[in-house]
Design a protein around this motif. Structure first.
Motif, PDB file in Angstrom:
ATOM      1  N   ALA A  54       0.832  -1.296  -0.106  1.00 45.76           N
ATOM      2  CA  ALA A  54       0.034  -0.021  -0.173  1.00 45.76           C
ATOM      3  C   ALA A  54       0.984   1.282  -0.036  1.00 45.76           C
ATOM      4  CB  ALA A  54      -0.966   0.008   1.275  1.00 45.76           C
ATOM      5  N   ARG A  55       1.888   1.336   0.888  1.00 46.50           N
ATOM      6  CA  ARG A  55       2.803   2.366   1.020  1.00 46.50           C
ATOM      7  C   ARG A  55       3.503   2.604  -0.215  1.00 46.50           C
ATOM      8  NH1 ARG A  55       4.620   4.606   5.617  1.00 46.50           N
ATOM      9  NH2 ARG A  55       5.661   5.954   4.502  1.00 46.50           N
ATOM     10  N   LEU A  56       3.881   1.674  -1.206  1.00 48.38           N
ATOM     11  CA  LEU A  56       4.815   1.592  -2.232  1.00 48.38           C
ATOM     12  C   LEU A  56       4.007   1.625  -3.696  1.00 48.38           C
ATOM     13  CD1 LEU A  56       7.677  -0.491  -1.184  1.00 48.38           C
ATOM     14  CD2 LEU A  56       7.497   1.713  -0.802  1.00 48.38           C
ATOM     15  N   TRP A  57       2.651   1.519  -3.530  1.00 48.49           N
ATOM     16  CA  TRP A  57       2.065   1.241  -4.704  1.00 48.49           C
ATOM     17  C   TRP A  57       2.133   2.204  -6.041  1.00 48.49           C
ATOM     18  CZ3 TRP A  57       0.351  -2.989  -6.370  1.00 48.49           C
ATOM     19  CH2 TRP A  57      -0.808  -3.348  -7.479  1.00 48.49           C
ATOM     20  N   PRO A  58       1.984   3.840  -5.614  1.00 52.19           N
ATOM     21  CA  PRO A  58       2.396   4.532  -6.449  1.00 52.19           C
ATOM     22  C   PRO A  58       3.728   4.471  -7.581  1.00 52.19           C
ATOM     23  CG  PRO A  58       1.291   5.504  -4.618  1.00 52.19           C
ATOM     24  CD  PRO A  58       1.788   4.132  -4.204  1.00 52.19           C
ATOM     25  N   GLY A  59       4.821   4.135  -6.512  1.00 51.50           N
ATOM     26  CA  GLY A  59       6.028   3.951  -7.146  1.00 51.50           C
ATOM     27  C   GLY A  59       6.025   2.456  -8.219  1.00 51.50           C
ATOM     28  N   LEU A  60       5.355   1.398  -7.429  1.00 55.57           N
ATOM     29  CA  LEU A  60       5.279   0.358  -8.224  1.00 55.57           C
ATOM     30  C   LEU A  60       4.309   0.543  -9.622  1.00 55.57           C
ATOM     31  CD1 LEU A  60       4.637  -2.206  -5.262  1.00 55.57           C
ATOM     32  CD2 LEU A  60       6.733  -2.080  -6.586  1.00 55.57           C
ATOM     33  N   ARG A  61       3.447   1.051  -9.444  1.00 56.32           N
ATOM     34  CA  ARG A  61       2.853   1.338 -10.812  1.00 56.32           C
ATOM     35  C   ARG A  61       3.457   2.395 -11.781  1.00 56.32           C
ATOM     36  NH1 ARG A  61      -2.965   3.751  -9.850  1.00 56.32           N
ATOM     37  NH2 ARG A  61      -3.130   3.355 -12.227  1.00 56.32           N
ATOM     38  N   ALA A  62       4.291   3.075 -11.320  1.00 56.53           N
ATOM     39  CA  ALA A  62       5.009   4.132 -12.237  1.00 56.53           C
ATOM     40  C   ALA A  62       6.050   3.193 -12.832  1.00 56.53           C
ATOM     41  CB  ALA A  62       5.743   5.246 -11.358  1.00 56.53           C
ATOM     42  N   THR A  63       6.651   2.014 -12.242  1.00 48.96           N
ATOM     43  CA  THR A  63       7.833   1.254 -13.084  1.00 48.96           C
ATOM     44  C   THR A  63       7.082   0.354 -13.843  1.00 48.96           C
ATOM     45  OG1 THR A  63       7.662  -0.492 -11.074  1.00 48.96           O
ATOM     46  CG2 THR A  63       9.287   1.531 -10.909  1.00 48.96           C
ATOM     47  N   GLY A  64       5.854  -0.045 -13.677  1.00 48.55           N
ATOM     48  CA  GLY A  64       5.202  -1.053 -14.499  1.00 48.55           C
ATOM     49  C   GLY A  64       5.320  -2.378 -14.042  1.00 48.55           C
ATOM     50  N   LEU A  65       5.969  -2.477 -12.766  1.00 49.59           N
ATOM     51  CA  LEU A  65       6.149  -3.935 -12.206  1.00 49.59           C
ATOM     52  C   LEU A  65       5.135  -4.064 -10.979  1.00 49.59           C
ATOM     53  CD1 LEU A  65      10.162  -3.572 -11.869  1.00 49.59           C
ATOM     54  CD2 LEU A  65       8.617  -4.943 -13.644  1.00 49.59           C
ATOM     55  N   ALA A  66       4.081  -3.231 -10.941  1.00 45.86           N
ATOM     56  CA  ALA A  66       3.218  -3.474  -9.652  1.00 45.86           C
ATOM     57  C   ALA A  66       2.641  -4.949  -9.693  1.00 45.86           C
ATOM     58  CB  ALA A  66       1.989  -2.415  -9.871  1.00 45.86           C
ATOM     59  N   VAL A  67       2.299  -5.451 -10.837  1.00 45.34           N
ATOM     60  CA  VAL A  67       1.590  -6.931 -10.712  1.00 45.34           C
ATOM     61  C   VAL A  67       2.694  -7.996 -10.390  1.00 45.34           C
ATOM     62  CG1 VAL A  67       0.585  -8.845 -11.999  1.00 45.34           C
ATOM     63  CG2 VAL A  67      -0.305  -6.200 -12.084  1.00 45.34           C
ATOM     64  N   PRO A  68       3.630  -8.070 -11.143  1.00 46.92           N
ATOM     65  CA  PRO A  68       4.778  -9.157 -10.804  1.00 46.92           C
ATOM     66  C   PRO A  68       5.548  -9.025  -9.416  1.00 46.92           C
ATOM     67  CG  PRO A  68       5.433  -7.385 -12.508  1.00 46.92           C
ATOM     68  CD  PRO A  68       4.177  -7.198 -12.292  1.00 46.92           C
ATOM     69  N   LEU A  69       5.801  -7.814  -9.003  1.00 48.06           N
ATOM     70  CA  LEU A  69       6.236  -7.472  -7.463  1.00 48.06           C
ATOM     71  C   LEU A  69       5.246  -7.854  -6.727  1.00 48.06           C
ATOM     72  CD1 LEU A  69       8.645  -4.464  -7.815  1.00 48.06           C
ATOM     73  CD2 LEU A  69       9.327  -6.820  -7.849  1.00 48.06           C
ATOM     74  N   SER A  70       4.139  -7.768  -6.923  1.00 44.89           N
ATOM     75  CA  SER A  70       2.874  -8.122  -5.799  1.00 44.89           C
ATOM     76  C   SER A  70       2.991  -9.596  -5.841  1.00 44.89           C
ATOM     77  CB  SER A  70       1.484  -7.566  -6.357  1.00 44.89           C
ATOM     78  OG  SER A  70       1.586  -6.119  -6.278  1.00 44.89           O
ATOM     79  N   ALA A  71       3.120 -10.347  -6.976  1.00 42.37           N
ATOM     80  CA  ALA A  71       3.100 -11.590  -6.761  1.00 42.37           C
ATOM     81  C   ALA A  71       4.422 -12.372  -6.259  1.00 42.37           C
ATOM     82  CB  ALA A  71       3.037 -12.162  -8.362  1.00 42.37           C
ATOM     83  N   TYR A  72       5.302 -11.618  -6.452  1.00 43.58           N
ATOM     84  CA  TYR A  72       6.648 -11.837  -5.800  1.00 43.58           C
ATOM     85  C   TYR A  72       6.415 -11.777  -4.280  1.00 43.58           C
ATOM     86  CZ  TYR A  72      11.387 -11.368  -3.862  1.00 43.58           C
ATOM     87  OH  TYR A  72      12.526 -11.415  -3.216  1.00 43.58           O
ATOM     88  N   SER A  73       5.858 -10.680  -3.809  1.00 45.01           N
ATOM     89  CA  SER A  73       5.697 -10.670  -2.409  1.00 45.01           C
ATOM     90  C   SER A  73       4.854 -11.488  -1.877  1.00 45.01           C
ATOM     91  CB  SER A  73       5.071  -8.851  -2.355  1.00 45.01           C
ATOM     92  OG  SER A  73       5.885  -8.039  -2.690  1.00 45.01           O
ATOM     93  N   MET A  74       3.578 -11.903  -2.563  1.00 41.94           N
ATOM     94  CA  MET A  74       2.844 -12.861  -2.042  1.00 41.94           C
ATOM     95  C   MET A  74       3.675 -14.200  -1.815  1.00 41.94           C
ATOM     96  SD  MET A  74      -0.993 -12.145  -3.513  1.00 41.94           S
ATOM     97  CE  MET A  74      -0.283 -11.696  -5.095  1.00 41.94           C
ATOM     98  N   LEU A  75       4.561 -14.591  -2.803  1.00 42.76           N
ATOM     99  CA  LEU A  75       5.169 -15.899  -2.618  1.00 42.76           C
ATOM    100  C   LEU A  75       6.276 -15.679  -1.383  1.00 42.76           C
ATOM    101  CD1 LEU A  75       6.625 -18.541  -3.824  1.00 42.76           C
ATOM    102  CD2 LEU A  75       8.247 -16.961  -4.786  1.00 42.76           C
ATOM    103  N   LEU A  76       6.965 -14.632  -1.110  1.00 40.92           N
ATOM    104  CA  LEU A  76       7.845 -14.258  -0.175  1.00 40.92           C
ATOM    105  C   LEU A  76       7.066 -14.470   1.265  1.00 40.92           C
ATOM    106  CD1 LEU A  76      10.750 -13.870   0.638  1.00 40.92           C
ATOM    107  CD2 LEU A  76      10.229 -11.273   0.124  1.00 40.92           C
ATOM    108  N   THR A  77       5.849 -14.064   1.199  1.00 44.80           N
ATOM    109  CA  THR A  77       5.049 -14.115   2.239  1.00 44.80           C
ATOM    110  C   THR A  77       4.612 -15.467   2.650  1.00 44.80           C
ATOM    111  OG1 THR A  77       3.942 -12.028   1.926  1.00 44.80           O
ATOM    112  CG2 THR A  77       2.841 -13.384   3.306  1.00 44.80           C
ATOM    113  N   ALA A  78       4.324 -16.194   1.820  1.00 43.82           N
ATOM    114  CA  ALA A  78       4.079 -17.735   1.899  1.00 43.82           C
ATOM    115  C   ALA A  78       5.128 -18.490   2.336  1.00 43.82           C
ATOM    116  CB  ALA A  78       3.415 -18.314   0.418  1.00 43.82           C
ATOM    117  N   MET A  79       6.529 -18.263   1.811  1.00 40.54           N
ATOM    118  CA  MET A  79       7.545 -18.876   2.109  1.00 40.54           C
ATOM    119  C   MET A  79       7.994 -18.530   3.593  1.00 40.54           C
ATOM    120  SD  MET A  79      11.076 -18.274   2.925  1.00 40.54           S
ATOM    121  CE  MET A  79      11.792 -16.920   1.982  1.00 40.54           C
ATOM    122  N   ALA A  80       7.700 -17.305   3.923  1.00 43.05           N
ATOM    123  CA  ALA A  80       8.055 -16.975   5.187  1.00 43.05           C
ATOM    124  C   ALA A  80       7.015 -17.622   6.428  1.00 43.05           C
ATOM    125  CB  ALA A  80       8.184 -15.152   5.511  1.00 43.05           C
ATOM    126  N   ALA A  81       5.842 -17.773   5.969  1.00 42.74           N
ATOM    127  CA  ALA A  81       5.013 -18.381   6.992  1.00 42.74           C
ATOM    128  C   ALA A  81       5.339 -19.961   6.789  1.00 42.74           C
ATOM    129  CB  ALA A  81       3.711 -18.153   6.382  1.00 42.74           C
TER     130      ALA A  81
END
Length: 215
Positions: A126-153
């Motif tokens: 949520a904090r980084l979303w504007p910057g992520l959208r500007a790079t065009g990487l919002a969707v892939p980095l969101s998917a990456y973040s979800m994988l990392l969250t699952a890995m940590a859990a």
């Protein structure tokens, strides 16, 4: 006399300290030498430690460390393409971690770790979303973040050491993306690169030193 694994661990810690200090001082020339040495040293530690215990090192672990090494090198470059390449390589590395933790089983995950890590990831996105959208990487980095969250859990099923290490890797990536986007995440922007590397190196060290069971 120090064992081979202890020597490798000491070298990893020493080179890691150099890289963290260089990151804080923006010593890019030093970092081009130090950072690419880190994952190979950690792999040497894993191989030596397993031999001393009379077992083979996990090939999956070595592949994950090789991918992390390639990700480290990719992230030595600046720009969106380097960030995307680094994220793809670490996605593959952490997918191996997540699959291995899930396959090994162990303690029950419960709901606390997924809820806590999910909340942290949601806050960061949520904090980084504007910057992520500007790079065009919002969707892939969101998917990456979800994988990392699952890995940590999933890592919490493998004991406190591996669980803490995976949690630090999640924090490190949040700080890394924040730094690359020039965002201020929890007041860490000024020392961003040093915090990124300190949490990353400690996290990787804890995961590898507590890697579950024989391959």
């Amino acid at each position: 006399m120090l064992s081979h694994s202890r020597r490798a661990a000491a070298l990893y810690a020493a080179v890691g300290a150099v890289d963290v200090l260089a990151a804080g001082a923006r010593g890019e020339r030093v970092r081009w030498v130090a950072k690419p040495l880190l994952m190979p040293l950690l792999a040497l530690y894993a191989i030596a430690a397993c031999r001393e215990r009379g077992r083979r090192v996990s090939r999956r672990l070595l592949v994950a460390l090789a991918l992390a090494w390639a990700g480290d090198v990719a992230l030595r470059f600046r720009g969106t393409a380097a960030l995307a390449a680094g994220a793809a390589l670490f996605f593959a590395a952490y997918a191996i971690y997540a699959a291995e933790f899930t396959r090994r089983g162990g303690r029950r995950i419960g709901w606390v770790a997924p809820a806590g890590y999910g909340t942290l990831t949601g806050f960061v996105l949520a904090r980084l979303w504007p910057g992520l959208r500007a790079t065009g990487l919002a969707v892939p980095l969101s998917a990456y973040s979800m994988l990392l969250t699952a890995m940590a859990a999933a890592a919490t099923t493998q004991g406190a050491r591996v669980g803490a290490g995976a949690g630090l890797l999640l924090v490190s990536d949040a700080l890394l993306i924040s730094d690359r986007l020039g965002a201020d995440l929890a007041g860490t922007r000024a020392g961003g690169p040093a915090w990124v590397m300190a949490t990353y190196l400690l996290g990787q060290g804890l995961v590898v030193s507590g890697w579950p069971g024989p391959p």
